[in-house]
Scaffold this active site. Structure first.
Site, PDB file in Angstrom:
ATOM      1  N   PRO A   1       6.181  -5.989  -6.155  1.00  0.00           N
ATOM      2  CA  PRO A   1       6.919  -6.191  -7.473  1.00  0.00           C
ATOM      3  C   PRO A   1       6.197  -5.515  -8.566  1.00  0.00           C
ATOM      4  CG  PRO A   1       5.658  -7.983  -6.653  1.00  0.00           C
ATOM      5  CD  PRO A   1       5.600  -6.915  -5.501  1.00  0.00           C
ATOM      6  N   CYS A   2       5.941  -3.959  -8.358  1.00  0.00           N
ATOM      7  CA  CYS A   2       5.244  -3.412  -9.404  1.00  0.00           C
ATOM      8  C   CYS A   2       5.954  -3.804 -10.959  1.00  0.00           C
ATOM      9  CB  CYS A   2       5.105  -1.841  -9.410  1.00  0.00           C
ATOM     10  SG  CYS A   2       7.010  -1.144  -9.134  1.00  0.00           S
ATOM     11  N   PHE A   3       7.060  -3.970 -10.859  1.00  0.00           N
ATOM     12  CA  PHE A   3       7.854  -4.353 -11.980  1.00  0.00           C
ATOM     13  C   PHE A   3       7.289  -5.440 -12.761  1.00  0.00           C
ATOM     14  CE2 PHE A   3      10.073  -7.647 -10.103  1.00  0.00           C
ATOM     15  CZ  PHE A   3      10.506  -7.229  -8.667  1.00  0.00           C
TER      16      PHE A   3
END
Length: 104
Positions: A54-56
Site C-alpha cells: 500500500p505505497c498509496f
DNA sequence: AAGTTGACGACGA
DNA sequence: CTCGTCGCCAACT
C-alpha cells in the site's frame, strides 16, 4: 543497503491499518533514520509495488498525495485511498488529523 | 568519479 | 495556507 531499506519500508507498509495513512517521515523513523524521509519516497519510486504494498497509503507531511505518483498519477492514488475508505480532497489532500496512523 | 535529481522535512518570511 | 532556502541520502546521468 537499498535492499535492507526496501524491506523495512515494505514491512512497515504492511503494518498500516486499512483506512489509515502514514507520512514518509514515520516510515523513516521506523527505519531508524529520521533523515530518510526522501529516501523512502525515492526507493518507492524506483521500486514500486502498488499491487502488493500500500505505497498509496503513504503521504507527505502535508497530507498530500504524490503529484507524480506512477501508475496513473495522484488520480490513481486517490482512487486507491478512497477504495480503502479514506476521503481525499480534489486537491489530493487527506485529513491527517483523521487518517494519519498514530502508533500509540 | 562528480554533479544533478527527487513520491521529503523543517524553518523563516 | 504558499514560497523560498537548507539539509538529508540513494538513484540517476
Amino acid at each position: 543497503m537499498r535492499d535492507d531499506l526496501m524491506q523495512g519500508i515494505l514491512e512497515y507498509l504492511l503494518t498500516i491499518p486499512e483506512g489509515k495513512v502514514v507520512t514518509y517521515k514515520q516510515v523513516a523513523e521506523y527505519l531508524g533514520n529520521p533523515g530518510y524521509a526522501r529516501i523512502v519516497g525515492n526507493l518507492l519510486h524506483v521500486n514500486p509495488d502498488p499491487e502488493r504494498y500500500p505505497c498509496f497509503q503513504v503521504v507527505n507531511h502535508k497530507g498530500r498525495l504524490a503529484p507524480n505518483f506512477g501508475f496513473g498519477g495522484a488520480e490513481a492514488q486517490k482512487i486507491r485511498l478512497e477504495r480503502d475508505g479514506i476521503r481525499v480532497s480534489e486537491d489530493y489532500y487527506v485529513d491527517l488529523e483523521e487518517y494519519q496512523w498514530k502508533e500509540g
